[in-house]
Enzyme design. Structure first.
Site, PDB file in Angstrom:
ATOM      1  N   ASP A 176       0.823  -1.128   0.005  1.00 27.10           N
ATOM      2  CA  ASP A 176       0.164   0.052   0.087  1.00 27.10           C
ATOM      3  C   ASP A 176       0.844   1.338   0.008  1.00 27.10           C
ATOM      4  O   ASP A 176       2.185   1.017   0.254  1.00 27.10           O
ATOM      5  CB  ASP A 176      -0.855   0.114   1.102  1.00 27.10           C
ATOM      6  CG  ASP A 176      -2.239   0.796   1.035  1.00 27.10           C
ATOM      7  OD1 ASP A 176      -2.367   1.414   0.218  1.00 27.10           O
ATOM      8  OD2 ASP A 176      -3.244   0.383   1.834  1.00 27.10           O
ATOM      9  N   GLU A 179       2.851   6.707  -2.490  1.00 28.35           N
ATOM     10  CA  GLU A 179       2.673   7.921  -3.119  1.00 28.35           C
ATOM     11  C   GLU A 179       3.684   9.215  -2.931  1.00 28.35           C
ATOM     12  O   GLU A 179       4.245   9.321  -1.862  1.00 28.35           O
ATOM     13  CB  GLU A 179       1.277   8.427  -2.958  1.00 28.35           C
ATOM     14  CG  GLU A 179       0.224   7.808  -3.598  1.00 28.35           C
ATOM     15  CD  GLU A 179      -0.060   6.627  -2.753  1.00 28.35           C
ATOM     16  OE1 GLU A 179      -1.019   5.790  -3.339  1.00 28.35           O
ATOM     17  OE2 GLU A 179       0.262   6.296  -1.725  1.00 28.35           O
ATOM     18  N   ASP A 240     -17.380  10.210  -9.893  1.00 27.17           N
ATOM     19  CA  ASP A 240     -16.598  10.870  -8.838  1.00 27.17           C
ATOM     20  C   ASP A 240     -16.114   9.888  -7.878  1.00 27.17           C
ATOM     21  O   ASP A 240     -16.419  10.098  -6.603  1.00 27.17           O
ATOM     22  CB  ASP A 240     -17.399  12.188  -8.225  1.00 27.17           C
ATOM     23  CG  ASP A 240     -18.792  11.675  -7.602  1.00 27.17           C
ATOM     24  OD1 ASP A 240     -19.073  10.513  -7.737  1.00 27.17           O
ATOM     25  OD2 ASP A 240     -19.424  12.394  -7.049  1.00 27.17           O
TER      26      ASP A 240
END
Length: 419
Positions: A176, A179, A240
């Site tokens: 995970d 970023e 969205d």
């Protein structure tokens, strides 16, 4: 390049393509994960009971992922002995039932973990200007961050992951985070990098050492032969970040050179919103003909109809899986995505260029999922050619919209191209 298709081909030539595919079993059998159903309330009993329910309810299964809170402290690659008194026995029991087992891993280290202390003493963590470990905010608090630019830090991280595999029998890991946003702009690393290079190196590390795996971040990692998971989805319908965004997201990722996409969990993460039976069914239908399927929320918790229909479409996924594997192999030769936009067949087809709620599996399977609540029909655009309804064999000439095509709750509209 004069159209979208030639632009894609140019991109593939410039960035390169994967030379091999992820393990076949990740395409053919659904992965089940503990996250959406249990969140952090996981234990040895929870995991074994979940596996038992999956089998009792007659669902296909491959990997079982043990998500957040199998560790006592984040960063220590060890099962919490209170929650998991005998992980080796648990994993052996799961193997006997036919599951492969993976555990969730992040590059963060709880300041109370033994790994944080060791990582600090050896300079394996990202540092502040004063040399102290940088405590980075992430969704479970603050922690040290693995310095992926330090080869010794990566070796240390890998050794602890491998050690647990040997001790427990784990088959792999779900990686995970990673970023760029988690690397502070003033952080010191072993080798200077920009934040996107953090992601690139993290994912490269994963892809070099693990294949039965998934990541949720990437930066110029198109050559990695692993599954890239879409961002955590809300349990809603919209484009969205709800159901519709699963499709638009997979089309966009395919067009940027990532063919091996794992849509997020069927039904979303059940954070703010809870899915209902209809959303679970329509989500499973969409996911049935995508490259990989991941479940966590249990369809049988939403009633008998939901359990039966979701099982039918999980089975449809396994039925089409050999075709997906062929297309994955094709991606390693040509770079073509497994899931293609309608304009892939004709880059000048204006109607196809505007269509974001249908997709192609390869060149000859067209899927028109229902992405609106309470809808029991939908308009379907069929590109030029002759198409056959997969379910009832009705033949249609393409190059037109079929209005109000029947799509009752038990039906995913699928068409096969004849010529």
């Amino acid at each position: 390049s004069h159209d979208a298709l030639s632009a894609f081909q140019q991109l593939s030539e410039e960035i390169g393509i994967a030379s091999s595919i992820p393990p076949i079993e990740l395409f053919t059998k659904p992965t089940w994960t503990t996250w959406a159903r249990y969140k952090t309330e996981v234990s040895q009993d929870v995991v074994l009971n979940f596996a038992g329910e999956i089998i009792e309810n007659g669902y296909p299964y491959g990997v079982l992922e043990i998500d957040d809170r199998w560790q006592k402290h984040y960063g220590d690659i060890a099962f919490d002995p209170d929650r998991f008194p005998n992980p080796k026995e648990m994993i052996a029991a799961l193997h006997e039932k036919g599951f492969k087992v993976t555990a969730w891993v992040i590059p963060f280290f709880d300041p109370d973990s033994a790994a944080f202390a060791e990582g600090t003493s050896k300079n394996y963590l990202v540092r502040q200007q004063n040399g102290e470990p940088y405590l980075v905010p992430w969704w479970q608090g603050e922690g040290g961050l693995l310095d992926v630019t330090n080869p010794s830090a990566l070796t240390w991280f890998l050794e602890s992951l491998r050690k647990l595999q040997v001790e427990s029998g784990l088959d792999g890991y779900k990686f995970d985070a990673g970023e760029a946003c988690f690397l502070p702009p003033d952080a010191l690393t072993h080798a200077p990098i920009d934040p996107n290079q953090y992601t690139q190196r993290y994912v490269e590390f994963v892809s070099q050492h693990f294949s039965l795996t998934e990541v949720r971040s990437a930066w110029a990692n198109q050559k990695a032969p692993i599954f890239f998971r879409q961002w955590d989805k809300w349990s809603t319908w919209g484009a969205d970040n709800g159901l519709h965004s699963v499709l638009t997201g997979i089309l966009a990722l395919g067009m940027t050179g990532y063919p091996f996409i794992l849509p997020d969990m069927v039904g979303g993460d059940a954070y703010e919103n809870q899915p209902d039976s209809e959303l679970m069914i329509r989500w499973t239908q969409l996911n049935a003909l995508l490259p990989a399927m991941q479940l966590s929320l249990a369809p049988w918790d939403y009633g008998e109809e939901c359990a039966a229909l979701c099982r039918q479409y999980a089975d449809l996924h396994t039925e089409f899986a050999p075709r997906m594997v062929e297309l994955a192999q094709e991606a390693t030769q040509t770079g073509a995505p497994i899931i293609r936009p309608l304009w892939w067949l004709d880059a000048d087809d204006e109607q196809a260029l505007l269509c974001d709620d249908e997709f192609l599996l390869g060149d000859d399977v067209l899927v028109a999922p229902v992405l609106q609540p309470a809808a029991r029909t939908r308009d379907i655009y069929l590109p030029k050619g002759t198409w056959r309804d997969y379910w009832n064999n009705e033949i249609f000439e393409g190059g037109r919209v079929i209005s109000a095509y029947p799509a009752p709750l038990d039906k995913l509209p699928v068409f096969l191209r004849m010529r």
